[in-house]
Write an enzyme that holds these catalytic residues in place. Sequence first.
Site, PDB file in Angstrom:
ATOM      1  N   ASP A  67       0.836  -1.487  -0.026  1.00 31.52           N
ATOM      2  CA  ASP A  67       0.063  -0.108   0.192  1.00 31.52           C
ATOM      3  C   ASP A  67       0.477   1.729   0.457  1.00 31.52           C
ATOM      4  O   ASP A  67       2.249   1.161   0.105  1.00 31.52           O
ATOM      5  CB  ASP A  67      -0.837  -0.390   1.106  1.00 31.52           C
ATOM      6  CG  ASP A  67      -0.041  -0.076   2.686  1.00 31.52           C
ATOM      7  OD1 ASP A  67       1.068  -0.406   2.109  1.00 31.52           O
ATOM      8  OD2 ASP A  67      -0.495  -0.931   3.625  1.00 31.52           O
ATOM      9  N   ASN A 135      -7.476  -3.404  14.699  1.00 33.69           N
ATOM     10  CA  ASN A 135      -8.941  -3.481  14.601  1.00 33.69           C
ATOM     11  C   ASN A 135      -8.566  -4.524  12.986  1.00 33.69           C
ATOM     12  O   ASN A 135     -10.150  -4.984  12.195  1.00 33.69           O
ATOM     13  CB  ASN A 135      -9.312  -2.204  13.579  1.00 33.69           C
ATOM     14  CG  ASN A 135      -8.549  -1.353  12.502  1.00 33.69           C
ATOM     15  OD1 ASN A 135      -8.017  -2.059  11.796  1.00 33.69           O
ATOM     16  ND2 ASN A 135      -9.168  -0.675  11.498  1.00 33.69           N
ATOM     17  N   HIS A 137      -6.811  -5.002  10.161  1.00 31.33           N
ATOM     18  CA  HIS A 137      -7.049  -4.208   8.435  1.00 31.33           C
ATOM     19  C   HIS A 137      -5.423  -5.039   8.108  1.00 31.33           C
ATOM     20  O   HIS A 137      -4.956  -5.812   9.194  1.00 31.33           O
ATOM     21  CB  HIS A 137      -6.768  -3.104   8.433  1.00 31.33           C
ATOM     22  CG  HIS A 137      -5.523  -2.170   8.868  1.00 31.33           C
ATOM     23  ND1 HIS A 137      -5.977  -1.520   9.542  1.00 31.33           N
ATOM     24  CD2 HIS A 137      -4.736  -2.097   8.085  1.00 31.33           C
ATOM     25  CE1 HIS A 137      -4.918  -0.564   9.673  1.00 31.33           C
ATOM     26  NE2 HIS A 137      -3.478  -1.305   9.165  1.00 31.33           N
ATOM     27  N   GLU A 142      -9.603  -1.761   5.228  1.00 33.64           N
ATOM     28  CA  GLU A 142     -10.025  -1.771   6.726  1.00 33.64           C
ATOM     29  C   GLU A 142     -11.430  -2.514   6.560  1.00 33.64           C
ATOM     30  O   GLU A 142     -11.822  -3.026   5.857  1.00 33.64           O
ATOM     31  CB  GLU A 142     -10.666  -0.175   6.869  1.00 33.64           C
ATOM     32  CG  GLU A 142      -9.322   0.777   6.809  1.00 33.64           C
ATOM     33  CD  GLU A 142      -8.379   1.424   8.421  1.00 33.64           C
ATOM     34  OE1 GLU A 142      -9.145  -0.276   8.599  1.00 33.64           O
ATOM     35  OE2 GLU A 142      -8.308   2.407   8.047  1.00 33.64           O
TER      36      GLU A 142
HETATM   37  C1  GLP Z   1      -0.851   0.190   8.939  1.00 33.81           C
HETATM   38  C2  GLP Z   1      -0.217  -0.930   7.335  1.00 33.81           C
HETATM   39  C3  GLP Z   1      -0.332  -1.895   7.410  1.00 33.81           C
HETATM   40  C4  GLP Z   1       0.508  -2.756   9.217  1.00 33.81           C
HETATM   41  C5  GLP Z   1      -0.366  -1.788   9.413  1.00 33.81           C
HETATM   42  C6  GLP Z   1       0.219  -2.588  11.240  1.00 33.81           C
HETATM   43  O1  GLP Z   1      -1.887   0.498   8.469  1.00 33.81           O
HETATM   44  N1  GLP Z   1      -1.117   0.234   6.076  1.00 33.81           N
HETATM   45  O2  GLP Z   1       0.134  -3.155   6.769  1.00 33.81           O
HETATM   46  O3  GLP Z   1      -0.021  -4.104   8.914  1.00 33.81           O
HETATM   47  O4  GLP Z   1       0.022   0.277   9.814  1.00 33.81           O
HETATM   48  O5  GLP Z   1       1.698  -1.450  11.450  1.00 33.81           O
HETATM   49  P1  GLP Z   1       1.861  -1.495  12.632  1.00 33.81           P
HETATM   50  O6  GLP Z   1       3.368  -2.658  12.183  1.00 33.81           O
HETATM   51  O7  GLP Z   1       2.910  -0.387  12.777  1.00 33.81           O
HETATM   52  O8  GLP Z   1       1.449  -1.772  13.787  1.00 33.81           O
END
Ligand code: GLP
Length: 243
Positions: A67, A135, A137, A142
């Site tokens: 993304d 959440n 995702h 989402e």
């Molecule tokens: C973001 C990214 C996800 C990632 C998530 C969790 O929203 N788009 O790909 O898995 O955050 O992030 P973190 O690893 O910082 O908890």
Amino acid sequence: MEIIVCKNYEEMSKKGAEIIIEKVNEKRNAVLGFATGATPLGLYKELIKAYEEGRVDFSQTESFNLDEYIGLDGSHEASYRYYMDNNFFDKININKKNTHIPDGKSLNVDIECRNYDELLSKKTIDIQVLGVGKNGHIGFNEPGEYLISNTNVEELSESTINANARFFDNIEDVPNFAITMGIASIMKAEKILLMANGSDKIYAIDYLLNSKKISTKVPVSLLNVHKNVTVIIDEIIADKVKI
Ligand code: GLP
């Protein structure tokens, strides 16, 4: 589903790196799917170390990222292109031309999504690395009434904006929209490597492993229908979730 419990974040990162190194050593032109966020940072550090020690060669590897924020270009420190270049790609011998990340500054995001799908449709991702949002995702898909199969523009939830504010100077700077690989593209990967650590991820991992439900309201639960998933978690999660 294979579940690997690691003592801590460092061990998780090493374990994840071993899986990727093994694949790249067996298939030099492996296609890897990468994620951003705090979770895979240790994994990238381990992969850089392995590269420096001559244990892995990324020269033939191709990559797709999940993304990118809409409105940020690659020079913005919070963009995922900047993150990947600085934390990983610039420190290994991958050919940058073979590293694909949606363009958050594209003038036509719909065309950008279609082009990304077009690129993805020609390849099979050997290992897709995933983190998970608080959440549930995955990528930026989402929770909602439905999920979108292809690369799409997603409006970020309040939970995600709050969680990701730590990467920006102010919460107001967090973009409200992002381009994300769709669920179908993620599920098409040969193997999925999901990594999660810390108490923020207990809900999502518990839902994935124990709810016996597959719900678009907790996107990570869809991984229950994938045939080759490895979940790497730390003891903080393992202590609270039945495995
Ligand atoms: C973001 C990214 C996800 C990632 C998530 C969790 O929203 N788009 O790909 O898995 O955050 O992030 P973190 O690893 O910082 O908890």
